[in-house]
Design a protein around this motif. Structure first.
Motif, PDB file in Angstrom:
ATOM      1  N   GLY A 223       0.130   4.340   0.122  1.00 26.67           N
ATOM      2  CA  GLY A 223      -1.059   3.687  -0.430  1.00 26.67           C
ATOM      3  C   GLY A 223      -1.536   2.531   0.434  1.00 26.67           C
ATOM      4  N   HIS A 224      -0.597   1.741   0.947  1.00 28.07           N
ATOM      5  CA  HIS A 224      -0.994   0.641   1.830  1.00 28.07           C
ATOM      6  C   HIS A 224      -1.635   1.198   3.098  1.00 28.07           C
ATOM      7  N   CYS A 243       3.780  -5.328  -0.926  1.00 31.63           N
ATOM      8  CA  CYS A 243       2.628  -6.036  -0.354  1.00 31.63           C
ATOM      9  C   CYS A 243       2.558  -5.732   1.129  1.00 31.63           C
ATOM     10  N   SER A 248      -3.241  -6.590   0.301  1.00 36.27           N
ATOM     11  CA  SER A 248      -3.144  -6.129  -1.082  1.00 36.27           C
ATOM     12  C   SER A 248      -1.723  -6.212  -1.604  1.00 36.27           C
ATOM     13  N   TRP A 250       0.584  -4.098  -4.487  1.00 37.75           N
ATOM     14  CA  TRP A 250       0.628  -2.905  -5.333  1.00 37.75           C
ATOM     15  C   TRP A 250       1.749  -3.042  -6.346  1.00 37.75           C
ATOM     16  N   TRP A 252       3.968  -0.675  -8.907  1.00 40.06           N
ATOM     17  CA  TRP A 252       4.333   0.708  -9.178  1.00 40.06           C
ATOM     18  C   TRP A 252       5.179   0.762 -10.451  1.00 40.06           C
ATOM     19  N   CYS A 262       1.313   4.365  -9.414  1.00 39.40           N
ATOM     20  CA  CYS A 262       0.652   3.086  -9.145  1.00 39.40           C
ATOM     21  C   CYS A 262       0.006   2.566 -10.426  1.00 39.40           C
ATOM     22  N   VAL A 265      -3.534  -2.131  -8.216  1.00 39.69           N
ATOM     23  CA  VAL A 265      -3.684  -2.642  -6.850  1.00 39.69           C
ATOM     24  C   VAL A 265      -4.390  -3.989  -6.964  1.00 39.69           C
TER      25      VAL A 265
END
Length: 434
Positions: A223-224, A243, A248, A250, A252, A262, A265
């Protein structure tokens, strides 16, 4: 007089000193002039004659950038930062610059209350590149379960180390590889000790499960946009925060069957996020950043996460990159460290939060300055109330709350120091859980 044992794990990091001739451990010479890479995790033990509690154990891990060692230090508990070397931002270095070997040795220390000394117990070798971080397994080291720790490195691997109960020596039990394709920057065990999360510069977070002594990668979180800088589990192990350089954070949610979803965010930082850390007793998340701020995140009644407070220079915060933070056991005090060469103590009314009366803001309590003359990369608060710091000046410091009864409120004093704890920066310090 009490006798305190301190157990520390130290890892090596890179140097900005281009003329360094060799990389070596002071106690056990281990030159590696060709690669210039710090590849060691070391365990040290301290013996203390003081009024502090008798059984404190901890783990320390080294830094990230180099700076000159200073022999001067602040004599007061919270002295102002007068004249000092200007802070040097570590951001000038590439994330893949070669690291330096940071040593451990026997340390004669000063103490206000007694005589302190530290000696190396063991140096752990195996990584082929810099060691970025170590993490103690919280479910080990007691009740007959051998102590275990994990280390992660620029060699793209994670190593799991275990202590032999009979000999007290440490050995590598597992090498976790062939999953991450770039530097592994952060590692953290779940509260149960069964899962290990590892964050990498390859933009992924891997979840490892201990199955009968063998570690298997059971999930990979994506995702990052780029480097993952830090991973952190909440107190119950139901949430994981990550992070990264993409600014950002996140969150989870841990689902049955080692599935992760997730939950949110979080956007708010204007620069890369260096660290995420959950409050020790509540599902409140803290993040610190290159944008000089600390942001505090909480969930509202609609399962949405939002920023409930930003700590910045305007309300007593740091004036440069905030690298790390930690909490005392009660969770009503927090310590932060920064590129601005200061250590700051914060407090809140946690009882108000626990009672459901709403969020209780954090307020500045005390600033410790003059103890390090280069970037302070790491800080950690032990269960016995001792704050450890590690910095780019190659030094480590230990602080406790002063009992002098100052009319200005709580203050903190240094009880132990070493000007040359390592040949290069101290990247990280971490107390063991038992």
């Amino acid at each position: 007089m009490a006798r305190m044992e301190i157990q520390l794990g130290v890892v090596g990091e890179p140097s900005d000193r281009l003329d360094a001739p060799t990389w070596s451990m002071r106690w056990a010479e281990c030159p590696d002039a060709d690669s210039g890479v710090g590849r060691h995790v070391a365990i040290i033990q301290g013996h203390v004659r003081s009024t502090l509690p008798p059984t404190v154990r901890s783990v320390l891990r080294p830094p990230l950038h180099r700076t000159a060692t200073t022999s001067s230090h602040c004599g007061g508990a919270c002295a102002p930062a007068a004249s000092r070397a200007p802070p040097r931002s570590p951001e000038v270095r590439s994330v893949d610059d070669p690291p330096l070997d940071l040593p451990l040795r026997r340390w004669p220390m000063e103490s206000h209350d007694g005589e302190w000394s530290l000696k190396e117990l063991q140096k752990l070798e195996g990584h082929a590149d810099r060691v970025w971080s170590v993490a103690w397994n919280p479910a080990t080291g007691a009740a007959g379960v051998p102590a275990m720790l994990a280390s992660c490195s620029g060699d793209k691997t994670v190593r799991v180390w275990e202590q032999n109960p009979s000999s007290s020596s440490w050995s590598c039990k597992a090498v976790l590889d062939e999953t991450h394709t770039r530097t592994v920057r952060s590692c953290a065990w779940s509260p149960s000790g069964k899962l290990l999360a590892t964050g990498s510069f390859d933009a992924t977070t891997a979840i490892w499960e201990n199955v009968g002594g063998d570690f298997e990668c059971v999930s990979t979180l994506e995702g990052h946009e780029n480097e993952v800088k830090s991973v952190s589990w909440n107190a119950s192990g139901s949430l994981l925060a990550t992070c990264g350089r993409d600014r950002s954070v996140w969150i989870w949610e841990v689902l049955p069957g080692n599935e992760f979803e997730c939950a949110s965010v979080l956007q708010g930082h204007t620069q890369d996020v260096k660290m995420v850390q959950w409050h020790p007793t509540m599902d409140i998340l803290f993040s610190c950043s290159y944008d000089n701020t600390i942001k505090i995140w909480a969930e509202d009644g609609d399962d949405d996460w939002h920023c409930v407070q930003t700590i910045s220079e305007a309300n007593g915060g740091h004036t440069s990159t905030v690298w790390a933070l930690s909490f005392n056991t009660a969770g009503d005090k927090m310590v932060t460290c920064s590129d601005d060469l200061t250590i700051k103590i914060w407090e809140t009314d946690s009882r108000k939060i626990m009672s459901g009366d709403g969020y209780a803001p954090w307020s500045h309590l005390c600033t410790l300055s003059g103890y390090h003359d280069r970037t302070i990369f790491s800080v950690h608060w032990s269960s016995e109330g001792i704050i450890a710091t590690g910095a780019a000046d190659d030094a480590i410091r230990f602080f406790v709350e002063s009992k002098d009864g100052s009319v200005d409120g709580p203050s903190y004093k240094m009880i132990l120091r070493n000007e040359k704890a390592h040949d290069m920066d101290v990247n990280s310090v971490r107390w063991s859980p038992v």
